[in-house]
Each structure stands twice: as structure tokens, then as C-alpha cells.
Design a protein around this motif. Structure first.
Motif, PDB file in Angstrom:
ATOM      1  N   ILE A  51       0.847  -0.924  -0.069  1.00 48.37           N
ATOM      2  CA  ILE A  51       0.093  -0.071  -0.383  1.00 48.37           C
ATOM      3  C   ILE A  51       1.120   1.126  -0.390  1.00 48.37           C
ATOM      4  O   ILE A  51       1.991   1.087   0.402  1.00 48.37           O
ATOM      5  N   VAL A  52       0.890   2.605  -1.220  1.00 45.97           N
ATOM      6  CA  VAL A  52       1.426   3.476  -1.126  1.00 45.97           C
ATOM      7  C   VAL A  52       0.314   4.225  -0.116  1.00 45.97           C
ATOM      8  O   VAL A  52       0.230   4.392   0.025  1.00 45.97           O
ATOM      9  N   VAL A  53       1.444   4.635   1.155  1.00 45.31           N
ATOM     10  CA  VAL A  53       0.759   5.854   2.324  1.00 45.31           C
ATOM     11  C   VAL A  53       2.219   6.646   2.217  1.00 45.31           C
ATOM     12  O   VAL A  53       3.848   6.731   2.028  1.00 45.31           O
ATOM     13  N   GLN A  54       1.575   8.001   3.091  1.00 41.68           N
ATOM     14  CA  GLN A  54       3.215   9.028   2.762  1.00 41.68           C
ATOM     15  C   GLN A  54       3.445   8.812   4.308  1.00 41.68           C
ATOM     16  O   GLN A  54       3.283   9.504   5.430  1.00 41.68           O
ATOM     17  N   PRO A  55       4.664   8.328   4.499  1.00 48.00           N
ATOM     18  CA  PRO A  55       5.104   8.733   5.938  1.00 48.00           C
ATOM     19  C   PRO A  55       5.795   9.895   6.469  1.00 48.00           C
ATOM     20  O   PRO A  55       6.157   9.819   7.092  1.00 48.00           O
ATOM     21  N   ALA A  56       5.513  11.114   5.391  1.00 48.56           N
ATOM     22  CA  ALA A  56       6.261  12.673   5.602  1.00 48.56           C
ATOM     23  C   ALA A  56       7.822  12.330   5.002  1.00 48.56           C
ATOM     24  O   ALA A  56       8.445  13.089   5.898  1.00 48.56           O
ATOM     25  N   VAL A  57       8.097  12.376   4.297  1.00 52.45           N
ATOM     26  CA  VAL A  57       9.377  11.887   3.579  1.00 52.45           C
ATOM     27  C   VAL A  57       9.072  12.342   2.274  1.00 52.45           C
ATOM     28  O   VAL A  57       8.273  12.287   1.346  1.00 52.45           O
ATOM     29  N   GLU A  58       9.744  13.860   1.850  1.00 51.47           N
ATOM     30  CA  GLU A  58       9.395  14.517   0.664  1.00 51.47           C
ATOM     31  C   GLU A  58      10.745  15.218   0.218  1.00 51.47           C
ATOM     32  O   GLU A  58      11.747  15.488   0.894  1.00 51.47           O
ATOM     33  N   PHE A  59      10.931  16.181  -0.651  1.00 53.00           N
ATOM     34  CA  PHE A  59      11.758  16.629  -1.304  1.00 53.00           C
ATOM     35  C   PHE A  59      11.243  17.754  -2.043  1.00 53.00           C
ATOM     36  O   PHE A  59      10.299  17.427  -3.124  1.00 53.00           O
ATOM     37  N   ASP A  60      11.930  19.013  -2.115  1.00 50.90           N
ATOM     38  CA  ASP A  60      11.447  20.064  -3.353  1.00 50.90           C
ATOM     39  C   ASP A  60      13.225  19.927  -4.396  1.00 50.90           C
ATOM     40  O   ASP A  60      14.191  19.271  -4.194  1.00 50.90           O
TER      41      ASP A  60
END
Length: 424
Positions: A219-228
Motif C-alpha cells: 500500500i502506498v502511504v505517506q510516511p512524511a518524506v519528501e523533497f523539493d
């Protein structure tokens, strides 16, 4: 994929890195990195990279499959150890069209991927189309995913069905990257993860694709990792604790997108918290670009100006001539845009590497540097990690070896996270 997920569910400390890149140097670096192991290598193409119309790479799924397999044969990597995955398979490329038109194209997309033998399929129907409300009702998303799963189950051969797996989920980062600077990302709520499972189960049952339900592994969920462009949101295990606890009551694992630029310790924490599939893309081509730019500077020191590739200048000129892949993402201030074009973590240069003029200039650069000996001092100046490896005898001071080594620096972070033996 099933075996890897089962190992994780049993032990909780095994993961796999999903290499999301269509660049031949990245793929070759990946296969060379795992050449002495018996590990499975997961290579995924996204719907905007590779689709039935060619995508931005110009390749349809069968062509991308053959492209990967040809590299594997050339470097002696066993094809049976390659898992091909399709990412964001759904209406992503046709959001500007009415939903039915976009879904008909999505069905053809799924057929093309399944016919090509891809065995890991991310069913992503989370995006609204031209005549859809924003956001989509979760049940609509699930029913569209079930519609695509039904196509997949109909088209797949008996042999493919032995290894075919699906990943579902609507908490998906923006395909292609963020347009704006980000300061924080919210962790998926447990109730949202539960709803994803429940709606997809209901929709698959309504569609009569019970066998597809058994193939869902993630399942794709958001673990609160990201970049801009210049900022990384780092993983905080304590914020995802409830999400991590919840998945233990299911037969699934999580798939984490946009894990690029996390520390190796954070990547390891993600795997421990059941984000067993870690997707990486721009970080790999960013590292490759770093190597290319460093080698271009070395070329300027060693090769007569009349024979130089002028690779950086060629790349910059093409980026300024063709703004379609970066203009809506980068600053409208020219000086800021020039910095972002070369050094943004979003690495939108990756859309341009197939340009024939860039390919020719890089070929010239590689040939030029193959014809000279690169002094250790120059290597130390521009590529200090590779300098150390050359000094210790681990690496040859040849341009392609240096490029592969630079990409493999990233892969080493994921190996640390996904393989308990290396993590310890």
C-alpha cells in the motif's frame, strides 16, 4: 516480490530498493552493483516515462523491457533476478481528458505493461480527470483500480500470474515532483490506510477479480518524506508509529515514494517501520549529473579546447531552448532558474538526457577522457570519494567507471537500509 514481502512480514527487517530511472547508465550501475549478489533488482518505469504512446523516453513497455534486458546481457547480470515494475499506472498522463477517455487509455496502458511481462504493478487511479470532482471519492478511486486490475488479470499469462503482484494506494506524492517549496508533509492517518484497504477489497470483489486481491502486497502511504528543489523533509519514526503498528495486523507492507536524499539511517528506519519498498529516482540521476559535470571540468583541464565536448554548455543551451519539462516547476527569476536547472534536487535535467545533442556531447567527453590519464589530483579536486577508491585500488580512473561509482554511492545507502547484514 511475494517472497521479499513474506520475508519482511516474517522478520521485519528486509526491504527492496525500487530503481525508478530509465537512464542506461543508472540501470547499468545498478546491475553492476548487484552483480556479485543473488539479490533481486527492482527496476520500475512510470507511466509518463514509458507508455503505449512512448512516454518521454520514446519507449513502449516491450521496448523498455528489452532495453533493460540488453544491458543485463551485456554486463552478465541474470535476467531472472530482474523484477520489472510499472509505477503510477492509471490516468496520470491523461488527467486533462474526461474520465472515461482517460480510463480507456489506462486500460491500454495496463495491457501494454502486462503483455511486456511486468510483474509489479502500481494501480494508481487517485488523480481527478477533466470532468471529475477534486478530490475523488475513495470508492471511485478503488473501483477504477479494480477496473484496471480486471484488465490485468484477463491479459496476464498463467506464467506471469505466478509472480504478478499489485500495489494500491491513494496517498501518492505528485508524479514528477513538487512545484513549490515544501516545509512539512503530513503522515497518512491510520483511518485513511484502513479505508484504502477496505474500499479496494470491496471494489475488487464487486468487479469479480478475487484473484487480484490475493496479489496485492503493498500500500502506498505517506510516511512524511519528501523533497523539493533545495529542501528535504526527513523521516521521523515517531510520527509514523501508529501507521507502522497498524500494518502489522495485515499481510501487507508499505511502499514509500520520494525517499530520495534521506540519510541511510532514515532509510533503515523506514524499512524497520514496514516501508519495505523504497522508491528512488531523481537522486540517482542527480548523482550521475554530478559525475558528468565533474568530468566536464576535468576535461577542460586535460583536453585542447578545440576538441572538448563542451557538455555543460550543450546541456544548458538545450534546457534554455526547450523549457517544457522545467518551466512550470522552477523560478521565473532567471538567475534562480539557472541554479535550479543544474542543481535542483528535483533534477529535471533527467528529462533531457536522451536528446541527441546531449548524447553526442557526452560521447565526445567520454572518448576524450578515455584517451588521457586523469591525474589523481584532479580526481581528488572534483570527485574525492572516487579518488579514494582509485587510490585504494577499488576503482579504475576511467570516466564510465567513475560515473557508475557515483550512482552506486546512492545505491549503497539503500543496500544498508534493505539488507540487515549490511546494516549491522
Amino acid at each position: 516480490m511475494k517472497a521479499i514481502v513474506e520475508r519482511h512480514v516474517s522478520n521485519g527487517d528486509v526491504g527492496i530498493c525500487s530503481v525508478c530511472s530509465a537512464h542506461p547508465w543508472v540501470i547499468e550501475a545498478t546491475l553492476r552493483f548487484e552483480s556479485s549478489s543473488n539479490n533481486k533488482v527492482l527496476i520500475e518505469s512510470t507511466s509518463n516515462q514509458v507508455n503505449q504512446f512512448g512516454g518521454y523516453t520514446g519507449m513502449i513497455p516491450t521496448e523498455f523491457r528489452d532495453f533493460v534486458y540488453d544491458i543485463a546481457k551485456r554486463v552478465g547480470f541474470p535476467i531472472e533476478n530482474i523484477i520489472l515494475g510499472g509505477d503510477h499506472l492509471g490516468p496520470n498522463c491523461w488527467q486533462s481528458e474526461p474520465a472515461e477517455s482517460a480510463m480507456l487509455k489506462s486500460e491500454q496502458l495496463i495491457k501494454a505493461y502486462i503483455t511486456a511481462g511486468y510483474s509489479k504493478i502500481h494501480l494508481d487511479t487517485s488523480m481527478s480527470c477533466a470532468d471529475d470532482p477534486v478530490p475523488l471519492d475513495p470508492m471511485v478511486v478503488a473501483r477504477r483500480a479494480a477496473r484496471l486490475a480486471k484488465v490485468s488479470e484477463t491479459v496476464a499469462s498463467a506464467e506471469l500470474k505466478e509472480i504478478l503482484t499489485y500495489v494500491i494506494g491513494t496517498e501518492v506524492p505528485t508524479p514528477g515532483g513538487e512545484k513549490e517549496a515544501i516545509q512539512a508533509v503530513h503522515v497518512t492517518e491510520v483511518d485513511a490506510a484502513k479505508l484504502t484497504i477496505e474500499t479496494h477489497k470491496q471494489a475488487f470483489e464487486e468487479a469479480g477479480v478475487y484473484s487480484a486481491l490475493d496479489r496485492v502486497v503493498g500500500i502506498v502511504v505517506q510516511p512524511a518524506v519528501e523533497f523539493d528543489h533545495s529542501n528535504v523533509i526527513h523521516y521521523k519514526p515517531e510520527k509514523a508509529q501508529q501507521l507502522s503498528d497498524f500494518i502489522e495486523s495485515t499481510p501487507f507492507v508499505y511502499e514509500a515514494h520520494s525517499t530520495d536524499y534521506q540519510t541511510k539511517e532514515n532509510l533503515r528506519h523506514l524499512v524497520n517501520d514496514h516501508f519495505a519498498i523504497l522508491k528512488v529516482g531523481p537522486w540517482l540521476t542527480f548523482a550521475m549529473r554530478e559525475a558528468v559535470y565533474a568530468l566536464a571540468e576535468i576535461e577542460k583541464e586535460l583536453v585542447d579546447a578545440s576538441k572538448q565536448s563542451h557538455a555543460k554548455e550543450v546541456i544548458n543551451q538545450i534546457l534554455m531552448d526547450d523549457k517544457r519539462y522545467w518551466e512550470q516547476y522552477y523560478s521565473h527569476t532567471f538567475s534562480d532558474a539557472r541554479v535550479q536547472l543544474s542543481f535542483s534536487l528535483s533534477d529535471r535535467i533527467r528529462y533531457y538526457w536522451t536528446d541527441e545533442r546531449i548524447v553526442r556531447s557526452l560521447d565526445v567527453m567520454i572518448d576524450n577522457l578515455n584517451s588521457v590519464d586523469i591525474p589523481l589530483g584532479l580526481l581528488s579536486q572534483y570527485l574525492p570519494v572516487q579518488y579514494s577508491k582509485v587510490l585504494s585500488g577499488e576503482l579504475n580512473a576511467k570516466p564510465m567507471d567513475v560515473i557508475f561509482s557515483k550512482v552506486q554511492e546512492v545505491l549503497e545507502q539503500y543496500a544498508y537500509a534493505c539488507e540487515p547484514r549490511k546494516a549491522s
